[in-house]
Write a protein that holds these residues in place. Structure first.
Motif, PDB file in Angstrom:
ATOM      1  N   TYR A  53     -36.194 -24.353  44.850  1.00  0.00           N
ATOM      2  CA  TYR A  53     -37.342 -24.151  43.961  1.00  0.00           C
ATOM      3  C   TYR A  53     -36.896 -24.771  42.753  1.00  0.00           C
ATOM      4  O   TYR A  53     -35.769 -24.318  42.313  1.00  0.00           O
ATOM      5  N   ASP A  93     -38.695 -24.849  38.425  1.00  0.00           N
ATOM      6  CA  ASP A  93     -39.499 -24.244  37.622  1.00  0.00           C
ATOM      7  C   ASP A  93     -40.861 -25.116  37.414  1.00  0.00           C
ATOM      8  O   ASP A  93     -41.867 -24.614  37.358  1.00  0.00           O
ATOM      9  N   LEU A  94     -40.868 -26.126  37.613  1.00  0.00           N
ATOM     10  CA  LEU A  94     -41.778 -27.186  37.230  1.00  0.00           C
ATOM     11  C   LEU A  94     -42.922 -27.263  38.454  1.00  0.00           C
ATOM     12  O   LEU A  94     -43.959 -27.364  38.032  1.00  0.00           O
ATOM     13  N   GLN A  95     -42.530 -27.070  39.553  1.00  0.00           N
ATOM     14  CA  GLN A  95     -43.673 -26.785  40.536  1.00  0.00           C
ATOM     15  C   GLN A  95     -44.473 -25.543  40.348  1.00  0.00           C
ATOM     16  O   GLN A  95     -45.639 -25.588  40.932  1.00  0.00           O
ATOM     17  N   PHE A  96     -43.998 -24.639  39.582  1.00  0.00           N
ATOM     18  CA  PHE A  96     -45.093 -23.497  39.493  1.00  0.00           C
ATOM     19  C   PHE A  96     -45.825 -23.399  38.116  1.00  0.00           C
ATOM     20  O   PHE A  96     -46.602 -22.628  37.717  1.00  0.00           O
ATOM     21  N   LYS A  97     -45.409 -24.701  37.256  1.00  0.00           N
ATOM     22  CA  LYS A  97     -45.959 -24.758  36.127  1.00  0.00           C
ATOM     23  C   LYS A  97     -47.434 -25.146  36.152  1.00  0.00           C
ATOM     24  O   LYS A  97     -47.593 -26.205  36.888  1.00  0.00           O
ATOM     25  N   LYS A  98     -48.374 -24.641  35.244  1.00  0.00           N
ATOM     26  CA  LYS A  98     -49.686 -25.018  35.316  1.00  0.00           C
ATOM     27  C   LYS A  98     -49.965 -26.488  34.380  1.00  0.00           C
ATOM     28  O   LYS A  98     -49.275 -26.271  33.389  1.00  0.00           O
ATOM     29  N   SER A  99     -50.637 -27.361  35.021  1.00  0.00           N
ATOM     30  CA  SER A  99     -50.797 -28.376  34.156  1.00  0.00           C
ATOM     31  C   SER A  99     -51.713 -28.275  33.032  1.00  0.00           C
ATOM     32  O   SER A  99     -52.460 -27.309  33.039  1.00  0.00           O
ATOM     33  N   SER A 100     -51.641 -28.828  31.967  1.00  0.00           N
ATOM     34  CA  SER A 100     -52.316 -28.541  30.624  1.00  0.00           C
ATOM     35  C   SER A 100     -53.431 -29.226  30.657  1.00  0.00           C
ATOM     36  O   SER A 100     -54.405 -28.973  30.046  1.00  0.00           O
TER      37      SER A 100
END
Length: 109
Positions: free
Chosen positions: A29, A31-38
């Motif tokens: 995994y 970290d970017l795949q769990f970051k919400k888009s702005s």
């Protein structure tokens, strides 16, 4: 002499490709795949044409089922009762998709 294999995607001979082991602590995994888009997402568009078509199918199917049932029961006398079976079959074939898509539209709302 053995022919050398080439990687078709990059065109690099396989003898020149270097491989390395992944770290044992890597769990696959990032970290970017769990970051919400702005960016704000717009709400999904409602397809009113599909809902109207489902409603039309539902109503026509209901009408044909009622007419077929009345023909079969003998309340409407138009020839023999043999005409009721095709009306019921067509009514069911029209009613079921309309009912299915109306249920999906209801659950989506």
């Amino acid at each position: 002499m053995t022919p050398s294999h080439t990687n078709l995607a990059t065109g690099i001979p396989s003898s020149k490709v270097k491989y390395s082991r992944l770290s044992s602590t890597d769990d696959g995994y990032i970290d970017l795949q769990f970051k919400k888009s702005s960016q704000k997402k717009s709400p999904p568009k409602i397809s009113y044409k599909a809902i109207v078509l489902a409603m039309v199918l539902f109503l026509i199917g209901t009408f044909l089922i009622i007419i077929g049932s009345l023909l079969l029961a003998g309340y409407i006398r138009k020839g023999e009762a043999d005409r009721a079976v095709p009306v019921l079959i067509i009514g069911n074939l029209v009613f079921l998709p309309g009912f299915y898509h109306l249920c999906i539209a209801y659950y989506a709302s």
